[in-house]
Motif scaffolding. Structure first.
Motif, PDB file in Angstrom:
ATOM      1  N   PHE A 284       0.829  -1.206   0.000  1.00  0.00           N
ATOM      2  CA  PHE A 284       0.000   0.000   0.000  1.00  0.00           C
ATOM      3  C   PHE A 284       0.865   1.258   0.000  1.00  0.00           C
ATOM      4  N   HIS A 285       2.050   1.174   0.596  1.00  0.00           N
ATOM      5  CA  HIS A 285       2.937   2.331   0.676  1.00  0.00           C
ATOM      6  C   HIS A 285       3.759   2.533  -0.599  1.00  0.00           C
ATOM      7  N   ALA A 286       3.586   1.642  -1.581  1.00  0.00           N
ATOM      8  CA  ALA A 286       4.255   1.848  -2.868  1.00  0.00           C
ATOM      9  C   ALA A 286       3.690   3.045  -3.607  1.00  0.00           C
ATOM     10  N   GLU A 287       2.542   3.551  -3.154  1.00  0.00           N
ATOM     11  CA  GLU A 287       1.935   4.729  -3.775  1.00  0.00           C
ATOM     12  C   GLU A 287       2.875   5.931  -3.764  1.00  0.00           C
ATOM     13  N   HIS A 288       3.828   5.945  -2.839  1.00  0.00           N
ATOM     14  CA  HIS A 288       4.740   7.086  -2.740  1.00  0.00           C
ATOM     15  C   HIS A 288       5.663   7.203  -3.952  1.00  0.00           C
ATOM     16  N   LEU A 289       5.775   6.118  -4.722  1.00  0.00           N
ATOM     17  CA  LEU A 289       6.541   6.198  -5.970  1.00  0.00           C
ATOM     18  C   LEU A 289       5.939   7.230  -6.915  1.00  0.00           C
ATOM     19  N   PHE A 290       4.607   7.355  -6.894  1.00  0.00           N
ATOM     20  CA  PHE A 290       3.924   8.274  -7.800  1.00  0.00           C
ATOM     21  C   PHE A 290       4.062   9.731  -7.369  1.00  0.00           C
ATOM     22  N   SER A 291       4.536   9.956  -6.146  1.00  0.00           N
ATOM     23  CA  SER A 291       4.742  11.328  -5.680  1.00  0.00           C
ATOM     24  C   SER A 291       6.210  11.737  -5.790  1.00  0.00           C
ATOM     25  N   GLY A 292       7.002  10.915  -6.496  1.00  0.00           N
ATOM     26  CA  GLY A 292       8.389  11.268  -6.760  1.00  0.00           C
ATOM     27  C   GLY A 292       9.397  10.662  -5.808  1.00  0.00           C
ATOM     28  N   GLN A 293       8.956   9.853  -4.859  1.00  0.00           N
ATOM     29  CA  GLN A 293       9.891   9.224  -3.925  1.00  0.00           C
ATOM     30  C   GLN A 293      10.741   8.199  -4.664  1.00  0.00           C
ATOM     31  N   GLN A 294      12.001   8.099  -4.314  1.00  0.00           N
ATOM     32  CA  GLN A 294      12.919   7.207  -5.021  1.00  0.00           C
ATOM     33  C   GLN A 294      12.610   5.741  -4.723  1.00  0.00           C
ATOM     34  N   LEU A 295      13.006   4.880  -5.665  1.00  0.00           N
ATOM     35  CA  LEU A 295      12.682   3.456  -5.590  1.00  0.00           C
ATOM     36  C   LEU A 295      13.279   2.799  -4.347  1.00  0.00           C
ATOM     37  N   LEU A 296      14.537   3.112  -4.031  1.00  0.00           N
ATOM     38  CA  LEU A 296      15.209   2.480  -2.893  1.00  0.00           C
ATOM     39  C   LEU A 296      14.507   2.851  -1.578  1.00  0.00           C
TER      40      LEU A 296
END
Length: 402
Positions: A284-296
């Motif tokens: 569920f916290h993978a959504e932060h990828l769409f806000s520009g957070q880095q993959l690592l």
């Protein structure tokens, strides 16, 4: 209202919603600018409603349920949009108080939502679709309050309609769970709980305060909960929307139905329900990828959320209540508030000490989880919870994983 009439009413409503929004858009009224995204929303809403069948053939059940799920995501926002557009002239041209018009809009919204709820969310019979439906409702229902901008309500966390939409989403989900035969989590802790084990689990959960504040040093030496003009509303938003909502979604709406699935033993049922719900909580916290957070950083956050999810799920099932984990979650989010112009995981890089801290605390959490799950004396407390998941006289074995 029988099954067929409910489907017919819902389709008529979706058609009228599309007609209202598209007509107002074509009229190009100066004080009612309808964005293209709203047109797409109502068209998707209509396209999801038209194929619905009250008694689909076996081969079409999955497709029919998918359209129901899609409607759960878009119908509340579409309906509120259409009603708000119709009510906007009362505020803009007749100078009627927007709060009075909002009451009328909300009353109409509630009445017109009844066929929608009966046909979609409440009609799901299998565990998988029940979980998907309730989670989708919790994540999308509150978007309906954005339409109240047409009634001159501000789009910020001080908007009372936003808070009302939160309460409505919780209430509808609780009602749906009740209709499906699930009990609401009680406040009292199971009588078979060993408080030494519970204290260990809670202490392990409190380790996350160091991560949330940035470090234990920061927490105890430089921590300040700064309250400025807007922070009280922001803190309340964090408490309700992040802390309570996530615990409600993943430790009740998701975890409770999973415990109704058949398993060889109660212990295996608890283990699998904990693993599945925690895995989804992490993803569920993978959504932060769409806000520009880095993959690592996002991968580390998913791992961190998985560890917290495992611990919180075990605490919930061990005690029979979600309220301990709700309090822990609120504390973690509240401690993190002063530094959350961005999250702990945001930015171009994370300090090595913080990465090590997160990994070490997750390992500790998983060890504590393993010890409690494998402890023979703890099984009596888990059994108490399992006996109270569903209401009496409900044959939950009839439910299959959907």
């Amino acid at each position: 209202m029988n099954r067929k009439s409910g489907f017919l009413l819902l389709k008529i409503e979706c058609l009228l919603i599309a007609l209202v929004v598209i007509t107002i858009s074509l009229l190009k009224i100066s004080f009612l600018p309808v964005p293209n995204s709203s047109l797409i929303l109502v068209i998707v809403n209509l396209m999801a409603a038209l194929p619905l069948m009250s008694q689909p053939r076996r081969a079409l059940i999955i497709a029919n349920n998918f359209f129901k799920l899609l409607l759960i995501g878009v119908f509340p926002s579409s309906l509120s949009l259409a009603i708000c557009l119709l009510g906007a002239p009362l505020v803009a041209k007749l100078a009627i108080a927007n709060w009075f018009v909002a009451i009328i809009v909300l009353t109409c919204f509630g009445l017109l939502s009844l066929p929608f709820l009966k046909v979609t969310l409440l009609s799901f019979q299998t565990i998988g679709w029940q979980i998907a439906g309730s989670i989708t409702l919790m994540m999308t229902f509150t978007l309906m309050w954005f339409s109240f901008r047409f009634l001159n309500f501000s789009i910020n966390i001080g908007n009372p309609i936003m808070w009302l939409s939160f309460l409505m989403s919780f209430s509808i989900s609780i009602y749906a769970m009740n209709q499906w035969g699930y009990r609401f989590p009680r406040f009292r802790i199971n009588s078979k709980v060993n408080y030494w084990w519970l204290s260990l689990a809670i202490a392990t959960g409190l380790l996350n305060l160091g991560m949330s504040a940035g470090s234990w040093s920061h927490l105890f030496t430089r921590f300040q909960l700064i309250i400025d003009t807007h922070s009280l509303a922001a803190i309340s938003f964090t408490i309700l929307w992040v802390g309570i909502r996530e615990e409600f979604m993943f430790r009740y709406l998701f975890l409770w139905p999973l415990l109704s699935i058949k398993a060889k033993s109660d212990q295996k049922k608890v283990v699998w329900a904990t693993l599945i719900s925690s895995g989804v909580f992490g993803l569920f916290h993978a959504e932060h990828l769409f806000s520009g957070q880095q993959l690592l950083q996002t991968g580390l956050q998913i791992f961190a959320a998985f560890g917290v999810g495992m611990l919180f799920s075990v605490i919930t099932l061990y005690t029979g209540t979600i309220w301990i984990t709700v309090i822990l979650h609120l504390m973690i989010d509240l401690i993190g508030y002063p530094m959350t112009t961005s999250s702990t995981f945001a930015g171009s890089g994370m300090p090595i000490y913080l990465t090590e801290f997160i990994i070490i605390t997750r390992v500790i959490e998983l060890i504590v989880v393993f010890l409690i799950l494998k402890n023979r004396n703890a099984q009596a407390a888990f059994a108490q919870t399992l006996r109270r998941i569903r209401k009496p006289n409900r044959n939950h074995d009839m439910l299959k994983e959907g």
